[in-house]
Design an enzyme around this catalytic site. Structure first.
Site, short mmCIF file in Angstrom:
data_model
loop_
_atom_site.label_atom_id
_atom_site.label_comp_id
_atom_site.label_asym_id
_atom_site.label_seq_id
_atom_site.Cartn_x
_atom_site.Cartn_y
_atom_site.Cartn_z
N GLU A 1 41.28 -29.73 -46.63
CA GLU A 1 42.36 -30.91 -46.72
C GLU A 1 43.69 -30.72 -47.11
O GLU A 1 44.38 -29.38 -47.86
CB GLU A 1 41.91 -31.92 -48.34
CG GLU A 1 42.35 -33.67 -47.58
CD GLU A 1 42.72 -34.43 -49.41
OE1 GLU A 1 41.26 -34.11 -49.57
OE2 GLU A 1 43.44 -35.11 -49.46
N HIS B 1 51.82 -36.42 -48.19
CA HIS B 1 50.50 -35.99 -48.14
C HIS B 1 50.64 -35.87 -46.51
O HIS B 1 50.22 -35.27 -45.98
CB HIS B 1 49.40 -37.31 -48.60
CG HIS B 1 48.36 -37.11 -47.77
ND1 HIS B 1 47.42 -37.37 -47.03
CD2 HIS B 1 47.86 -36.56 -49.16
CE1 HIS B 1 46.16 -36.40 -47.00
NE2 HIS B 1 46.33 -36.28 -48.19
N ASP C 1 28.57 -22.87 -56.60
CA ASP C 1 28.06 -23.62 -56.36
C ASP C 1 29.06 -24.71 -56.76
O ASP C 1 28.56 -25.51 -57.91
CB ASP C 1 26.17 -24.11 -57.25
CG ASP C 1 25.60 -24.72 -56.13
OD1 ASP C 1 26.05 -25.95 -56.20
OD2 ASP C 1 24.09 -24.76 -56.75
N LYS D 1 38.34 -38.04 -58.03
CA LYS D 1 38.13 -36.94 -56.62
C LYS D 1 39.45 -36.27 -56.77
O LYS D 1 39.15 -35.57 -55.91
CB LYS D 1 38.10 -38.38 -55.51
CG LYS D 1 37.65 -37.88 -53.80
CD LYS D 1 38.67 -36.76 -53.45
CE LYS D 1 38.46 -36.45 -51.90
NZ LYS D 1 40.09 -35.83 -51.89
P1 NAD Z 1 21.47 -15.63 -60.18
O1 NAD Z 1 19.59 -15.59 -59.78
O2 NAD Z 1 21.82 -14.56 -58.82
O3 NAD Z 1 21.02 -14.65 -60.90
C1 NAD Z 1 22.21 -14.02 -61.74
C2 NAD Z 1 21.89 -12.40 -62.21
O4 NAD Z 1 22.54 -11.61 -62.11
C3 NAD Z 1 20.46 -12.12 -63.13
O5 NAD Z 1 19.38 -11.57 -62.56
C4 NAD Z 1 21.55 -11.60 -64.38
O6 NAD Z 1 20.64 -9.95 -65.03
C5 NAD Z 1 22.32 -10.95 -63.38
N1 NAD Z 1 23.60 -10.11 -64.51
C6 NAD Z 1 24.64 -9.18 -64.50
N2 NAD Z 1 25.39 -9.11 -64.66
C7 NAD Z 1 25.20 -10.30 -65.65
C8 NAD Z 1 26.20 -11.17 -66.86
N3 NAD Z 1 27.08 -9.92 -67.00
N4 NAD Z 1 26.42 -11.91 -67.10
C9 NAD Z 1 24.31 -12.32 -66.72
N5 NAD Z 1 24.17 -12.85 -65.70
C10 NAD Z 1 24.02 -11.17 -65.73
O7 NAD Z 1 22.20 -16.78 -60.86
P2 NAD Z 1 21.78 -17.56 -61.10
O8 NAD Z 1 23.21 -17.94 -61.58
O9 NAD Z 1 21.01 -17.92 -62.55
O10 NAD Z 1 21.71 -18.99 -60.28
C11 NAD Z 1 22.72 -19.51 -59.63
C12 NAD Z 1 22.65 -19.84 -58.30
O11 NAD Z 1 21.64 -20.76 -58.34
C13 NAD Z 1 22.96 -20.33 -57.52
O12 NAD Z 1 23.32 -19.88 -56.05
C14 NAD Z 1 22.52 -22.04 -57.90
O13 NAD Z 1 23.05 -22.73 -56.52
C15 NAD Z 1 21.81 -21.82 -57.45
N6 NAD Z 1 20.03 -22.85 -57.33
C16 NAD Z 1 21.16 -24.58 -58.77
C17 NAD Z 1 20.18 -25.15 -59.25
C18 NAD Z 1 20.91 -25.70 -59.39
O14 NAD Z 1 22.01 -26.38 -59.49
N7 NAD Z 1 20.42 -27.33 -59.83
C19 NAD Z 1 18.94 -24.80 -58.52
C20 NAD Z 1 18.42 -23.57 -58.23
C21 NAD Z 1 19.20 -22.82 -57.85
#
Ligand code: NAD
Length: 754
Positions: free
Chosen positions: A411, A705, A608, A592
């Protein structure tokens, strides 16, 4: 190294840990260098910077170092430095972190370096310490010199009778600094406290002796080889209690308000949380230092202070920072005049100069950040890609630090509006943002009908330790990174449904997958103990334990525009905010506008945005009525904005480390932690809201805008190159900003040319 091109030199701030006041009477004190730095650098003409006017401390440091250099047959030719101390400020307020000592040391280091001396050489550091101490003493004769020592030497220091000795910090003692909310004048307090000795020397000396005893006890606790974290914390707690009692006595003797109500609140809040607390420095406001047995205990205190009392742990300040050092780059300023009018290549060039990100990295943005084969690994049934523009908002200053904010959005006007509003906020000192620790919620739904739901809830509550242990066992690496399970909360939803929340600190991850694993890991324990079935086991996107709060104070004069006084605009924005507070129809549009900024940064950094959207709107409805996330009020001659936003974002995991554009975006932000990214996102949301309200409450949204929208229409009509601006200008001047008009104007333009 050429003298005509001096390198920037920086020094850290300091925080007293123990022994204040008594140090002035020769007792030992402990202090830490903290990573809030003053930087002396040669003004860059190409960035439009001119020579700064020297403050008394800069003048004194310059004079002393000149005398040293010329006395040692060295050149003294460098241009007078600018000294950046923005990080010492929060909004319009300066934090009590000893900026004058850091400034003196940075200026001395700058000239030493410009004369070809290495500031890493211990001998030269010794020179810097002597010269900066003399300069500082000239301007602040009552100082102990400890803060100059911290600025030059860095790390953790024991300081006694003018001598500073580096100390190792023991494992298992975590330190935090809490902003106790009010500025205090150290020289004034020191004068009053020392002056009070004449009134009652015996009582005064007894108080100073108590501080000395506290300081010695603290020193023994730090040095104890096998005391273990709990006995170390116990000794620290006793030392803090002793210190605070002595300060109360000195306060009564001198009439100086040393233990302010906010400091007493912090001390009380720490009780019962395995945390010790005391003022840091001269007291009377400013800062408290807190000592905990773990990051988790510190975070629990932070949550209690922020939610219960509006007092913030300075989450962005770390102790033990390096001392005097040369920097590769001058401090980043996101205030770039004319960025808007530059071409893409010039903008990239400017960002490379300011941030040090190699120019080739920006070339990676050309292809949109991923190729088709990568896309095919991300989702299912891939047939192609869709690229959106990535822009950079300027002018952002958050907690005294400047940022170029990457924004991905389709936008027009969103990036310009955010930059413009950030400029207004900058005039009031910039945004102040505080964040909860990165706690996410794992939900486990228990369903049954054979027992009383309240009884089931009590059984679940009784499992707290076991559930926390199971959650941690599911993510041992998260625990080793300082994260892990923090708490269990249980709610009865109805007679057949109980929900168990496990709160988990996700550190730098957004945490959805981490949390889902936790929810599934604890479910069998709950089923076994309660006899009820676990149905859903998943995170909650209402991440209201991971809130970022951002505030802004804009001088009303910064809001004025053609035909509008600043005071009028401020009043109208406050009225618009009230409208949104009363009416969900307006609140939806108000929010918004906030999400224009929020989503753009979330998307740019590979996060996300559906999760952020879900969390934001659920949070906006938390008291039953959908309300504005940000509100504005007029306070004196300032317009004050205040926003809270759940910020479940990560800098690891998801797309953040795989999408090349997202990686560039995170690099532009200086590789922030997840919490820091949350602060940037929230500030961008508040800026977008301010820009929208200012336009709406004055000329209406269409004027600004539509002039930007005109470019989109011109482009859509097929204009290329210069034609885009030519058609857009014509559209604005005829006042008819419509696609068909853009097409006819383009035909006309091409007809004229041919
Ligand atoms: P992820 O699954 O990639 O996990 C994060 C990884 O980073 C872990 O393996 C952790 O060990 C590692 N890591 C490395 N350095 C780290 C640090 N300093 N601190 C923390 N972890 C560290 O990611 P996530 O954050 O668990 O999940 C995010 C993803 O899940 C997004 O892509 C999202 O779209 C998706 N998701 C969202 C939903 C929802 O919002 N309802 C549901 C399911 C999945």
């Amino acid at each position: 190294m050429s003298n005509s091109f001096p390198r920037p030199v920086s020094c850290p701030a300091k925080a007293f840990l123990m022994g204040e006041y008594a140090v002035l009477r020769g007792a030992p004190a402990w202090l830490a260098a903290v990573d809030v730095r003053a930087t002396a650098y040669a003004p860059r003409a190409s960035f439009g910077e001119c020579e700064a006017v020297a403050t008394p401390i800069v003048a004194a440091a310059t004079d002393h170092v000149r005398r040293y250099l010329t006395g040692h047959a060295r050149t003294f030719e460098a241009p007078a430095p600018s000294v950046d101390t923005a990080r010492f400020h929060h909004g319009g307020r300066k934090l009590g972190l000893g900026s004058s000592a850091a400034v003196a040391a940075a200026v001395v280091g700058y000239y030493l370096r410009a004369a070809g001396l290495s500031v890493d050489d211990p001998e030269i550091r010794g020179v810097a310490l002597r010269v900066a101490t003399a300069a500082h003493r000239e301007v602040q004769p009552r100082g102990s010199g400890a803060d100059v020592a911290a600025a030059v030497l860095g790390g953790i220091l024991r300081f006694e009778a003018g001598d500073a000795v580096a100390q190792d910090w023991p494992e298992g003692l975590v330190v935090g600094l809490v902003d106790s909310g009010a500025p205090a004048s150290t020289p004034e307090l020191v004068k009053r406290v020392l002056g009070a000795r004449e009134r009652d020397p015996a009582e005064h000396d007894r108080a100073i002796s108590r501080i000395r005893a506290a300081s010695e006890r603290f020193g023994s606790a730090l040095a104890a080889p096998d005391g273990g974290p709990s006995s170390r914390l116990d000794a620290t707690r006793h030392a803090c209690a002793e210190h605070n009692a002595a300060l109360r006595t000195l306060s009564a003797l001198s009439g100086a308000p040393l233990m302010t109500p906010a400091l007493e609140t912090i001390v009380r809040a720490a009780e019962g949380l395995s945390v010790a607390a005391k003022p840091s420095g001269a007291a009377g406001g400013d800062l408290a230092v807190v000592f905990a047995d773990s990051q988790a205990s510190l975070d629990r205190l932070a949550v209690r202070l922020l939610r219960g009392h509006g007092l913030a742990l300075l989450g962005h300040v770390q102790i033990g920072a390096p001392g005097l050092r040369e920097e590769a780059l001058a401090p980043l300023s996101s205030r770039v005049r004319g960025f808007f009018a530059m071409g893409v290549a010039s903008r990239r060039q400017r960002l490379t100069e300011a941030t040090g990100i190699p120019s080739e990295r920006f070339d990676e943005l050309d292809a949109g950040g991923i190729d088709l084969s990568e896309a095919a690994h991300m989702i299912e049934n891939v047939i192609g890609g869709l690229t959106l523009p990535l822009g950079v908002a300027t002018n952002f200053r958050i907690n005294g630090r400047d940022y170029f904010v990457p924004m991905c959005v389709e936008e027009s006007s969103v990036v310009a509006a955010a930059s413009n509003a950030a400029k207004m906020v900058r005039e009031g000192g910039g945004f102040v943002a505080h964040a909860d620790p990165p706690w996410m919620i794992a939900q486990v739904q228990l369903v049954g009908d054979d027992r009383d739901a309240g009884e089931v809830a009590n059984v679940a509550r009784g499992l707290r330790s076991e559930l926390l242990a199971r959650a941690d066992a599911a993510h041992p690496r998260l625990v080793s990174r300082g994260g892990g399970a923090r708490d269990v909360e249980v709610r009865v939803l109805d007679e057949r449904n109980v929900v168990v929340h496990v709160l988990v600190d996700c550190r730098d991850a957004m945490g959805a997958n981490l949390i889902n694993t936790v929810a599934e890991a604890v479910a069998p324990t709950l089923e076994r103990a309660t006899g009820w079935r676990c149905v859903l086991r998943i995170l909650s996107n209402l991440s209201d334990r991971r809130i970022t709060r951002v505030t802004a104070r804009v001088p009303v004069t910064a809001l004025a525009g053609p035909g509008w006084s600043g005071a009028d605009v401020a009043e109208r924005i406050a009225a618009a905010s009230h409208f949104a507070d009363c009416d969900p129809y307006r609140a939806a549009t108000h929010n918004k506008g906030i999400m224009n900024g929020v989503d753009a940064v979330v998307l740019a950094t590979g996060n996300d945005w559906r999760a952020i959207e879900a969390g934001a709107h659920a949070f906006a409805c938390r008291d039953g009525q959908y309300r504005p996330l940000a509100t504005w009020s007029v306070q004196g001659d300032e317009l004050c904005g205040d926003m809270q936003l759940p910020t479940a974002v990560g800098v690891v995991g998801g797309l953040t480390t795989t999408h090349r554009s997202a990686k560039v975006a995170l690099d532009l932000l200086g590789r922030p932690s997840a919490t820091e990214l949350g602060r940037v996102i929230a500030a961008t949301g508040l800026a977008s809201n301010l820009a929208a309200l200012r336009a709406l409450a004055t000329d209406g949204i269409q004027r600004g805008h539509m002039s930007l929208h005109a470019r989109t229409l011109a482009f859509g009509a097929g204009a290329i190159g210069e034609e885009v601006d030519q058609v857009a200008e014509k559209l604005v001047s005829v006042g008819e900003i419509k696609p068909e008009r853009a097409e006819s104007l383009l035909r006309e333009l091409r007809g004229q040319k041919s």
